[in-house]
Design an enzyme around this catalytic site. Structure first.
Site, PDB file in Angstrom:
ATOM      1  N   ARG A 162       0.858  -1.178   0.000  1.00 51.72           N
ATOM      2  CA  ARG A 162       0.000   0.000   0.000  1.00 51.72           C
ATOM      3  C   ARG A 162       0.899   1.234   0.000  1.00 51.72           C
ATOM      4  NH1 ARG A 162      -2.262  -3.361   4.118  1.00 51.72           N
ATOM      5  NH2 ARG A 162      -4.354  -4.149   3.589  1.00 51.72           N
ATOM      6  N   LYS A 186      -2.435  -1.916   7.831  1.00 51.81           N
ATOM      7  CA  LYS A 186      -3.576  -1.323   8.509  1.00 51.81           C
ATOM      8  C   LYS A 186      -3.693  -1.878   9.914  1.00 51.81           C
ATOM      9  CE  LYS A 186      -6.427  -0.250   4.481  1.00 51.81           C
ATOM     10  NZ  LYS A 186      -7.748  -0.444   3.824  1.00 51.81           N
ATOM     11  N   HIS A 261      -2.108   2.808  -6.390  1.00 57.42           N
ATOM     12  CA  HIS A 261      -2.871   1.614  -6.033  1.00 57.42           C
ATOM     13  C   HIS A 261      -2.984   0.677  -7.227  1.00 57.42           C
ATOM     14  CE1 HIS A 261      -4.851   0.126  -2.507  1.00 57.42           C
ATOM     15  NE2 HIS A 261      -5.921  -0.242  -3.175  1.00 57.42           N
ATOM     16  N   ARG A 264      -0.356  -1.911  -7.195  1.00 54.94           N
ATOM     17  CA  ARG A 264      -0.686  -2.987  -6.250  1.00 54.94           C
ATOM     18  C   ARG A 264      -1.649  -3.980  -6.898  1.00 54.94           C
ATOM     19  NH1 ARG A 264      -1.061  -4.244  -0.613  1.00 54.94           N
ATOM     20  NH2 ARG A 264      -3.189  -4.528   0.154  1.00 54.94           N
ATOM     21  N   HIS A 287      -4.358  -8.720   3.403  1.00 52.91           N
ATOM     22  CA  HIS A 287      -5.809  -8.605   3.509  1.00 52.91           C
ATOM     23  C   HIS A 287      -6.338  -9.523   4.601  1.00 52.91           C
ATOM     24  CE1 HIS A 287      -6.181  -7.121  -0.926  1.00 52.91           C
ATOM     25  NE2 HIS A 287      -5.986  -6.144  -0.081  1.00 52.91           N
ATOM     26  N   TYR A 296      -8.947  -7.395  -6.045  1.00 50.14           N
ATOM     27  CA  TYR A 296      -7.679  -6.831  -6.480  1.00 50.14           C
ATOM     28  C   TYR A 296      -7.123  -7.543  -7.705  1.00 50.14           C
ATOM     29  CZ  TYR A 296      -6.710  -3.613  -2.667  1.00 50.14           C
ATOM     30  OH  TYR A 296      -6.720  -2.546  -1.805  1.00 50.14           O
TER      31      TYR A 296
END
Length: 329
Positions: A162, A186, A261, A264, A287, A296
């Site tokens: 990210r 995250k 992004h 990615r 994830h 994705y």
């Protein structure tokens, strides 16, 4: 209600280690909902959380739809309310979550623009173009910035990070000998991801000239441990990385406009096309849910046809020698 919101935000920061960006979004969403409840009640005092039912939440969503807010934003605000009332249920202040009964908007399936393998190679070659400098010092800085840009693009695509994870990398996070990088994703969750040979070569070349961007002065800059620096010697920002990607996209002549992004997404798609397991891609991307990883990845039609021809029994039937049919009488 307001005190419950503050307690929830403190919980997110202290227990969940939520980022400032996440906390700001939660606060905005909850403050909007509180303002709606006060308007609904005639502008009186802040209502109690126990007085909120699913009809109030539906009315709030209806107002957002009336204001032509994007469906994705409406869905995010509903998710915020679900998390907030779930927290209150766990605290024993509510017996049921009123937001759980509310159905969110149906989101359209969107595919993020991504690059093919050949287009990625063309992009990665863009930072190698020579720079024009009007002095020796400017020439050294231009060389360092070019090496930094190439390392950023190689690590971005080579590890599928990210953008926030990329700018948050520090020098101790890189293990060039083993080809590994420690990433803080995250929720401050850490994971170890590999880096490719080309990315390690680009990083070594950048680290040799990184000192040009980070001169050794008394005390040093505040972000001396940051891996990627801007031209002033501070940690590069997400906006700076976005500008780097856009600049080299234009220099590559691809004629495409993708966000960081998109690199990615390209990383995940190319791994899947090459036969990588979706669970492994999930781990690399960091994830929590496999459904997120599926969004994705973009499988090309030629890959779909190849898998179909190889796997489906009726598709393979034509490749076998036809058995003799019954004789005519």
């Amino acid at each position: 209600m307001r005190s419950a919101i503050e307690e929830f935000l403190i919980y997110l920061k202290a227990e969940r280690d939520a980022s400032p960006h996440t906390l700001r979004n939660y606060r905005v969403d909850l403050e909007q909902f509180l303002a709606y409840l006060q308007d609904r009640g005639g502008g009186g005092s802040s209502p109690s959380p126990s007085a909120v039912d699913h009809l109030a939440i539906r009315g709030f969503l209806a107002r957002l739809h009336g204001a032509r807010l994007a469906k994705a934003s409406v869905a995010r605000k509903l998710a915020t309310l679900r998390s907030f009332f779930r927290f209150l249920c766990r605290q024993g202040r509510l017996s049921a979550n009123p937001a759980k009964l509310v159905q969110g908007p149906r989101l359209p399936v969107r595919t993020t623009p991504h690059l093919s393998v050949d287009e990625v190679f063309q992009l990665l070659a863009a930072p190698a173009s020579p720079a024009v400098a009007n002095s020796e010092k400017a020439g050294r800085e231009a060389e360092a910035l070019r090496a930094r840009d190439r390392a950023i693009l190689e690590v971005f695509y080579g590890s599928g990070l990210r953008i926030g994870e990329l700018v948050g990398l520090n020098l101790p996070d890189m293990d060039l000998q083993e080809g590994l990088v420690r990433v803080r994703g995250k929720g401050r969750k850490e994971r170890i991801v590999p880096t490719g040979q080309k990315a390690r070569e680009a990083l070594r070349a950048y680290l040799e000239v990184r000192g040009v961007l980070c001169p050794r002065s008394a005390g040093g800059p505040p972000d001396a441990e940051a891996l990627f620096l801007n031209h002033r010697g501070g940690r590069i920002t997400t906006r700076g990385v976005s500008q780097i990607v856009l600049r080299h996209l234009l220099a590559s002549g691809l004629g495409k406009k993708i966000t960081p992004h998109g690199l990615r997404h390209s990383f995940a798609t190319h791994l899947l096309d090459a036969g990588a397991d979706l669970r492994a891609i999930q781990e690399l991307l960091g994830h929590a849910r496999l459904s997120t990883t599926q969004r994705y990845t973009h499988v090309g039609l030629d890959k779909v046809l190849e898998v179909y021809d190889r796997a489906h029994p009726r598709a393979r039937a034509g490749q076998k020698a036809s058995a003799p049919g019954p004789r005519e009488p």
